[in-house]
Design an enzyme around this catalytic site. Structure first.
Site, PDB file in Angstrom:
ATOM      1  CG  PHE A 191      -1.903   1.123   1.269  1.00 34.72           C
ATOM      2  CD1 PHE A 191      -3.056   1.079   0.494  1.00 34.72           C
ATOM      3  CD2 PHE A 191      -1.683   2.223   2.070  1.00 34.72           C
ATOM      4  CE1 PHE A 191      -3.972   2.117   0.525  1.00 34.72           C
ATOM      5  CE2 PHE A 191      -2.593   3.271   2.109  1.00 34.72           C
ATOM      6  CZ  PHE A 191      -3.729   3.216   1.336  1.00 34.72           C
ATOM      7  NE  ARG A 214      21.714  10.146   4.277  1.00 34.39           N
ATOM      8  CZ  ARG A 214      22.923   9.692   4.611  1.00 34.39           C
ATOM      9  NH1 ARG A 214      23.202   8.392   4.449  1.00 34.39           N
ATOM     10  NH2 ARG A 214      23.823  10.514   5.104  1.00 34.39           N
ATOM     11  NE  ARG A 242      -4.676   7.517  12.122  1.00 36.32           N
ATOM     12  CZ  ARG A 242      -5.111   7.596  10.881  1.00 36.32           C
ATOM     13  NH1 ARG A 242      -5.148   6.507  10.110  1.00 36.32           N
ATOM     14  NH2 ARG A 242      -5.533   8.754  10.388  1.00 36.32           N
ATOM     15  CD  GLU A 327     -10.642   4.279   2.440  1.00 45.25           C
ATOM     16  OE1 GLU A 327     -10.049   4.776   3.420  1.00 45.25           O
ATOM     17  OE2 GLU A 327     -10.919   4.917   1.404  1.00 45.25           O
TER      18      GLU A 327
END
Length: 373
Positions: A191, A214, A242, A327
């Protein structure tokens, strides 16, 4: 092969084929109509005895070229069919293959315009196609199709970034020409993605640095919206689980935040803000006031936040449970006095950077909004 839509844009065709040999000439497919797909940035084709599809005949394709085309189109439920097309200036028809969508897959809209598509979607599509074709030979076309909404979101973010006109009054006026990329890779792609580069960059002395490795987490641009009712002096916060705090090991990974969400490809930040407010909280916004847009964590993250205070009506009944079911969102909204918001900021319970920024900005400016309410 005969193309009637986006692959008639030669820069896109060249990107997909990546140097493979081919020849092109204009052609027409009688008995078919090309239309925009309703609410989508691409066309569909369907039989229509009164119409003709104008497009591009692509010839002399080798096996690798065909495989690359199948990969680019293959995850979106298209099937190749043989048709007779008429090249420009040639009376004799030529047998060619066309990617036809599955019957009933798309709802046709208005007449298709390649020029309009290039103007609105061409640059973003080239960006997205670059990522799509980087997966050729690595993952299946079906997996690419599943990831494609976020691929387009990342592509749109890069287009917006290139259009940036932020000033350089204090910082150095260094740009892309002051960075040498020696190698790049994408070691993780789902994702979100992780991108890694070996690069050197301009030092303030004027010399280039040594080559360093990096990496950055690649998301997409997002909107941040703090709804504020100046008459009642209230704000709305949302609360949800979260992953960031959870993976960090926070024992309380449900956070208080402003309304937020990804800016979909083709959306403006303002239209995204209004959509997210409706999805997450069933809220209709009035005036949007732009706060400083910013990178929340530029050392390791590409995310860029378009941040707003939204003036709106927040009665007691505005709070509740919301979120987009597709979702798997489970979002609780809270309507609280502004003074209570500042208590949450000071206590650390509102431990979300964008929420703190919005709260402090509103503390400086809310008297003006209240005076005008």
């Amino acid at each position: 092969m005969f193309f009637y839509g986006t692959l008639c844009h030669l820069p896109l065709l060249e990107l997909v084929l990546a140097g493979e040999h081919y020849c092109t000439r204009p052609a027409m497919l009688p008995g078919h109509r090309v239309s925009w797909v309703k609410d989508q940035p691409f066309p569909t084709i369907e039989p229509d005895p009164s119409a003709s599809a104008i497009g591009l005949l692509v010839e002399e394709l080798g096996d690798t070229a065909r495989a690359r085309l199948d990969f680019y189109e293959g995850g979106f439920d298209y099937a190749l069919k043989k048709v007779a097309v008429h090249p420009d200036g040639t009376a004799a028809p030529v047998t060619a293959q066309v990617y036809f969508p599955a019957p009933g897959l798309w709802t046709p809209g208005g007449p298709w315009s390649l020029d309009d598509w290039i103007a609105q979607w061409g640059e973003m599509t080239l960006e997205a196609a670059g990522e799509v074709m980087s997966y050729f030979g690595k993952i299946s076309a079906q997996v690419v199709a599943e990831r494609f909404p976020m691929i387009r979101t990342r592509a749109a973010s890069r287009v917006r970034a290139r259009a940036s006109t932020t000033p350089t009054t204090v910082r150095a006026d260094f740009g892309a020409g002051d960075i040498d990329v020696h190698a790049s890779a994408r070691p993780y792609a789902q994702f979100f993605t992780m991108e890694e580069q070996d690069l050197s960059f301009r030092r303030y002395s004027g010399e280039m640095s040594e080559v360093v490795n990096r990496a950055a987490f690649v998301g997409g641009d997002a909107v941040i919206v703090l709804p504020y009712d100046p008459i009642r002096d209230r704000v709305m916060l949302v609360e949800q689980f979260r992953m960031g705090p959870h993976i960090r090991g926070d024992p309380l990974p449900w956070t208080l935040e402003p309304i937020a969400g990804r800016i979909d490809a083709g959306e403006t930040p303002e239209s995204s803000a209004r959509r997210e407010a409706h999805e997450e909280a069933g809220l209709a916004l009035d005036r949007l006031i732009a706060l400083p847009h910013h990178y929340p964590s530029p050392g390791s993250n590409t995310e860029y936040f378009y941040t707003y205070i939204a003036l709106c009506d927040l009665p007691d009944t505005a709070a509740g449970i919301g979120g987009a079911a597709d979702e798997v969102e489970d979002i609780r909204s809270h309507v609280i006095p502004f003074a209570r918001l500042m208590e949450l900021v000071n206590s650390g319970e509102a431990a979300c950077g964008p929420l703190v920024l919005c709260a402090l900005w509103l503390a400086l400016n809310r008297d003006g909004f209240r005076a005008g309410s």
